[in-house]
Design a protein around this motif. Structure first.
Motif, PDB file in Angstrom:
ATOM      1  N   TRP A 180      -5.111 -15.680  -3.609  1.00 58.55           N
ATOM      2  CA  TRP A 180      -6.171 -15.226  -4.493  1.00 58.55           C
ATOM      3  C   TRP A 180      -7.163 -14.353  -3.723  1.00 58.55           C
ATOM      4  CZ3 TRP A 180     -11.393 -16.774  -4.163  1.00 58.55           C
ATOM      5  CH2 TRP A 180     -12.198 -16.337  -5.209  1.00 58.55           C
ATOM      6  N   ARG A 181      -7.539 -14.804  -2.546  1.00 60.83           N
ATOM      7  CA  ARG A 181      -8.487 -14.060  -1.717  1.00 60.83           C
ATOM      8  C   ARG A 181      -7.906 -12.707  -1.290  1.00 60.83           C
ATOM      9  NH1 ARG A 181     -10.527 -16.259   3.940  1.00 60.83           N
ATOM     10  NH2 ARG A 181     -11.197 -14.250   4.700  1.00 60.83           N
ATOM     11  N   GLY A 182      -6.642 -12.682  -0.934  1.00 57.79           N
ATOM     12  CA  GLY A 182      -5.983 -11.432  -0.548  1.00 57.79           C
ATOM     13  C   GLY A 182      -5.934 -10.435  -1.700  1.00 57.79           C
ATOM     14  N   TRP A 183      -5.641 -10.919  -2.907  1.00 57.01           N
ATOM     15  CA  TRP A 183      -5.583 -10.026  -4.066  1.00 57.01           C
ATOM     16  C   TRP A 183      -6.981  -9.478  -4.386  1.00 57.01           C
ATOM     17  CZ3 TRP A 183      -2.090  -7.173  -6.057  1.00 57.01           C
ATOM     18  CH2 TRP A 183      -2.303  -6.546  -7.287  1.00 57.01           C
ATOM     19  N   ARG A 184      -8.008 -10.327  -4.273  1.00 61.15           N
ATOM     20  CA  ARG A 184      -9.382  -9.859  -4.502  1.00 61.15           C
ATOM     21  C   ARG A 184      -9.765  -8.781  -3.490  1.00 61.15           C
ATOM     22  NH1 ARG A 184     -14.095 -13.910  -5.084  1.00 61.15           N
ATOM     23  NH2 ARG A 184     -14.996 -11.942  -4.445  1.00 61.15           N
ATOM     24  N   ALA A 185      -9.390  -8.955  -2.231  1.00 57.28           N
ATOM     25  CA  ALA A 185      -9.680  -7.958  -1.195  1.00 57.28           C
ATOM     26  C   ALA A 185      -8.954  -6.646  -1.505  1.00 57.28           C
ATOM     27  CB  ALA A 185      -9.282  -8.480   0.182  1.00 57.28           C
ATOM     28  N   ARG A 186      -7.726  -6.737  -1.961  1.00 57.14           N
ATOM     29  CA  ARG A 186      -6.947  -5.540  -2.319  1.00 57.14           C
ATOM     30  C   ARG A 186      -7.608  -4.822  -3.499  1.00 57.14           C
ATOM     31  NH1 ARG A 186      -1.701  -4.166  -1.013  1.00 57.14           N
ATOM     32  NH2 ARG A 186      -1.613  -6.132   0.093  1.00 57.14           N
ATOM     33  N   ARG A 187      -8.078  -5.566  -4.480  1.00 55.78           N
ATOM     34  CA  ARG A 187      -8.751  -4.957  -5.643  1.00 55.78           C
ATOM     35  C   ARG A 187     -10.042  -4.263  -5.223  1.00 55.78           C
ATOM     36  NH1 ARG A 187      -7.401  -6.786 -11.336  1.00 55.78           N
ATOM     37  NH2 ARG A 187      -9.056  -5.282 -11.542  1.00 55.78           N
ATOM     38  N   ARG A 188     -10.784  -4.873  -4.315  1.00 54.41           N
ATOM     39  CA  ARG A 188     -12.007  -4.229  -3.799  1.00 54.41           C
ATOM     40  C   ARG A 188     -11.651  -2.944  -3.048  1.00 54.41           C
ATOM     41  NH1 ARG A 188     -13.643  -9.389  -2.606  1.00 54.41           N
ATOM     42  NH2 ARG A 188     -13.029  -9.176  -0.444  1.00 54.41           N
ATOM     43  N   ARG A 189     -10.622  -3.017  -2.218  1.00 52.46           N
ATOM     44  CA  ARG A 189     -10.195  -1.852  -1.437  1.00 52.46           C
ATOM     45  C   ARG A 189      -9.806  -0.693  -2.348  1.00 52.46           C
ATOM     46  NH1 ARG A 189      -4.353  -2.142   0.850  1.00 52.46           N
ATOM     47  NH2 ARG A 189      -4.055  -1.626  -1.333  1.00 52.46           N
ATOM     48  N   ASP A 190      -9.149  -0.999  -3.471  1.00 58.97           N
ATOM     49  CA  ASP A 190      -8.631   0.039  -4.356  1.00 58.97           C
ATOM     50  C   ASP A 190      -9.545   0.332  -5.547  1.00 58.97           C
ATOM     51  OD1 ASP A 190      -6.446   0.137  -2.672  1.00 58.97           O
ATOM     52  OD2 ASP A 190      -5.238  -1.201  -3.902  1.00 58.97           O
ATOM     53  N   ALA A 191     -10.758  -0.199  -5.523  1.00 64.10           N
ATOM     54  CA  ALA A 191     -11.669  -0.044  -6.667  1.00 64.10           C
ATOM     55  C   ALA A 191     -12.024   1.413  -6.948  1.00 64.10           C
ATOM     56  CB  ALA A 191     -12.943  -0.853  -6.439  1.00 64.10           C
ATOM     57  N   THR A 192     -11.953   2.283  -5.966  1.00 60.51           N
ATOM     58  CA  THR A 192     -12.308   3.689  -6.184  1.00 60.51           C
ATOM     59  C   THR A 192     -11.151   4.498  -6.764  1.00 60.51           C
ATOM     60  OG1 THR A 192     -11.699   4.289  -3.937  1.00 60.51           O
ATOM     61  CG2 THR A 192     -14.006   3.683  -4.333  1.00 60.51           C
ATOM     62  N   LEU A 193      -9.956   3.928  -6.822  1.00 59.45           N
ATOM     63  CA  LEU A 193      -8.808   4.647  -7.377  1.00 59.45           C
ATOM     64  C   LEU A 193      -8.867   4.553  -8.895  1.00 59.45           C
ATOM     65  CD1 LEU A 193      -6.063   3.440  -4.894  1.00 59.45           C
ATOM     66  CD2 LEU A 193      -7.375   5.563  -4.836  1.00 59.45           C
ATOM     67  N   ALA A 194      -8.911   5.693  -9.554  1.00 62.60           N
ATOM     68  CA  ALA A 194      -9.119   5.728 -11.001  1.00 62.60           C
ATOM     69  C   ALA A 194      -7.934   6.371 -11.700  1.00 62.60           C
ATOM     70  CB  ALA A 194     -10.395   6.498 -11.307  1.00 62.60           C
ATOM     71  N   PRO A 195      -7.200   5.597 -12.506  1.00 63.78           N
ATOM     72  CA  PRO A 195      -6.111   6.211 -13.270  1.00 63.78           C
ATOM     73  C   PRO A 195      -6.682   7.076 -14.395  1.00 63.78           C
ATOM     74  CG  PRO A 195      -6.355   3.923 -13.893  1.00 63.78           C
ATOM     75  CD  PRO A 195      -7.317   4.174 -12.758  1.00 63.78           C
ATOM     76  N   TYR A 196      -5.893   8.031 -14.848  1.00 60.84           N
ATOM     77  CA  TYR A 196      -6.305   8.900 -15.934  1.00 60.84           C
ATOM     78  C   TYR A 196      -6.087   8.178 -17.272  1.00 60.84           C
ATOM     79  CZ  TYR A 196      -5.684  12.466 -12.323  1.00 60.84           C
ATOM     80  OH  TYR A 196      -5.754  13.191 -11.174  1.00 60.84           O
ATOM     81  N   PRO A 197      -7.072   8.188 -18.158  1.00 62.99           N
ATOM     82  CA  PRO A 197      -6.848   7.616 -19.490  1.00 62.99           C
ATOM     83  C   PRO A 197      -6.023   8.603 -20.326  1.00 62.99           C
ATOM     84  CG  PRO A 197      -9.061   8.510 -19.343  1.00 62.99           C
ATOM     85  CD  PRO A 197      -8.436   8.662 -17.976  1.00 62.99           C
TER      86      PRO A 197
END
Length: 182
Positions: free
Chosen positions: A23-40
Motif C-alpha cells: 500500500w505504501r509503495g503504491w501511494r509513493a508511486r502515485r505521488r511520484r506520477d501525480a504530475t502526469l496528466a492524461p488527455y481527456p
C-alpha cells in the motif's frame, strides 16, 4: 491451542506488514506520477473508424517496460476498448474515465513480447508509444513525456487492423517494423 497461537500471530503480522508495504509503495508511486496528466476525450471527438476489444496491460515510461506508471485512468490492468478515429485514439478502460491520445501525440505502435507482469508469445502485445502531458509543478520540469501503453487484442483478426488504423493517423508512422522486446 497455545502452541498454534504464536505461529498464527506471527504469520498474520508478516502478512499485515507485506500489505502495508505494498500500500505504501503504491501511494509513493502515485505521488511520484501525480504530475502526469492524461488527455481527456474532447467533446468534439470524431467518430471511431475502428473499435477493438483488448486487455489493457500497463503504461510505462518509454523504453522502461518494467516501470509501471500510476496515471489516472491507466493505473491498473483491465479489459479495455481501443477506439481509433482520425483525431486520435481513445483508451476506454472498464471502470475508469476514458483517456484520449491525440493524433499529434502518437509516436507509433509496435508489437512487443513483454512488459511488467505480462509475458506472451512473440509479439503478442501491442505497444502504443505516445506523448503524455506533464502538469506544471514547480519542483519538476513541465512539458511532455513519452510513455508506452501495452495492449493484448482480444480478437486476433483485429490486431492487424488496429496497427494499420493507428499507423494511418500517426504523424510518426513509426510502426512499420516489429520488435520482440519492449
Amino acid at each position: 491451542m497455545p502452541e498454534r497461537l504464536i505461529p498464527t500471530l506471527l504469520i498474520a503480522a508478516v502478512l499485515a506488514l507485506l500489505f502495508f508495504l505494498m500500500w505504501r509503495g503504491w501511494r509513493a508511486r502515485r505521488r511520484r506520477d501525480a504530475t502526469l496528466a492524461p488527455y481527456p476525450v474532447p467533446e468534439d471527438a470524431l467518430p471511431a473508424s475502428l473499435r477493438a476489444q483488448t486487455l489493457y496491460v500497463a503504461t510505462t515510461r518509454h523504453g522502461e517496460p518494467l516501470e509501471r506508471l500510476a496515471i489516472a485512468g491507466l493505473g491498473f490492468r483491465s479489459r479495455a476498448e481501443l477506439a481509433v478515429a482520425a483525431d486520435g485514439v481513445t483508451i476506454g478502460i472498464r471502470g475508469e474515465a476514458p483517456v484520449f491520445v491525440p493524433r499529434a501525440a502518437i509516436r507509433g505502435i509496435r508489437p512487443a513480447t513483454w512488459t511488467i507482469d505480462r509475458v506472451v508469445e512473440g509479439d503478442g502485445l501491442l505497444r502504443l508509444s505516445w506523448l503524455l502531458g506533464v502538469r506544471a509543478d514547480p519542483s519538476k520540469a513541465s512539458g511532455e513525456q513519452t510513455v508506452d501503453s501495452y495492449f493484448r487484442v482480444t480478437d486476433p483478426a483485429d490486431r492487424g487492423r488496429v496497427i494499420d488504423a493507428i499507423n494511418d493517423i500517426s504523424p510518426a508512422r513509426a510502426g512499420a517494423g516489429t520488435e520482440s522486446e519492449a
